[in-house]
Scaffold this active site. Sequence first.
Site, short mmCIF file in Angstrom:
data_model
loop_
_atom_site.label_atom_id
_atom_site.label_comp_id
_atom_site.label_asym_id
_atom_site.label_seq_id
_atom_site.Cartn_x
_atom_site.Cartn_y
_atom_site.Cartn_z
N ASP A 1 1.01 -1.14 0.21
CA ASP A 1 -0.14 -0.18 0.33
C ASP A 1 1.35 1.08 -0.13
O ASP A 1 1.73 1.79 0.92
CB ASP A 1 -0.76 -0.06 1.24
CG ASP A 1 -1.62 1.47 1.62
OD1 ASP A 1 -2.07 1.88 0.34
OD2 ASP A 1 -2.17 1.74 2.60
N GLU B 1 -1.45 -1.45 -4.45
CA GLU B 1 -2.39 -0.67 -4.31
C GLU B 1 -2.89 0.21 -5.47
O GLU B 1 -1.64 1.25 -5.22
CB GLU B 1 -3.53 -0.20 -3.00
CG GLU B 1 -5.10 0.02 -2.76
CD GLU B 1 -5.06 1.01 -1.44
OE1 GLU B 1 -5.37 1.94 -1.58
OE2 GLU B 1 -4.89 -0.51 -1.16
N ASP C 1 -1.93 1.29 7.67
CA ASP C 1 -1.47 1.23 6.16
C ASP C 1 -0.65 -0.60 6.15
O ASP C 1 -1.13 -1.19 5.49
CB ASP C 1 -0.43 1.64 6.07
CG ASP C 1 -1.26 3.32 6.36
OD1 ASP C 1 -1.66 4.03 5.27
OD2 ASP C 1 -1.49 3.82 7.37
#
Length: 196
Positions: free
Chosen positions: A11, A71, A144
């Site tokens: 991410d 992502e 996260d």
Amino acid sequence: MQKEKIILGIDPGTTIMGFGLIKVVGKTMTFLQLNELDLKKYSDHYLKLKLIFERTIELIDTHNPDEIAIEAPFYGKNVQSMLKLGRAQGVAMAAGLSREIPITEYLPKKIKMAITGNGNASKEQVAKMLQSLLGLKTLPKNLDATDGLAAAVCHFYNSGRVEVGKNYSGWASFVKQNEDRVGPLTPKGGMKNAKK
């Protein structure tokens, strides 16, 4: 004997880059690691990008992932934030491509849908579902890291399906799928008319 595969999920972010690793054997996934790269103390954007690249290379060299799931940046109203997020994603992708690891991008909604069945799920809902799926004892303070892990799990669930996110197996593959952004390849593999 079934082949073992390691998936690195990322991410990307310029404040915190979350990442997670899973091992897949057949149709079974096992949790390996989840962590984050905290970039809040750095003010120089270019230094942050360098650190993202270096940490991604370190993860690749340490864990030898077979595939990377990342992502994709979501489209927000703040253009500057989008640009910074896109750069963070780009350097993480460049690290993977430099080691010739196939990369697949997933939209945040697709990742949330794969994990929770709801494309609008909160970070907390995604984290709790991952905790249940992978038997995690505790969750990190910042979610996260679980977002990075979620990208890896989403990729596991989508493996073998015909339609996944965008796939890149190397620089030539990336350029071919993004000719509108970088220009076509010349016969020797270089780019002609590259857009600046």
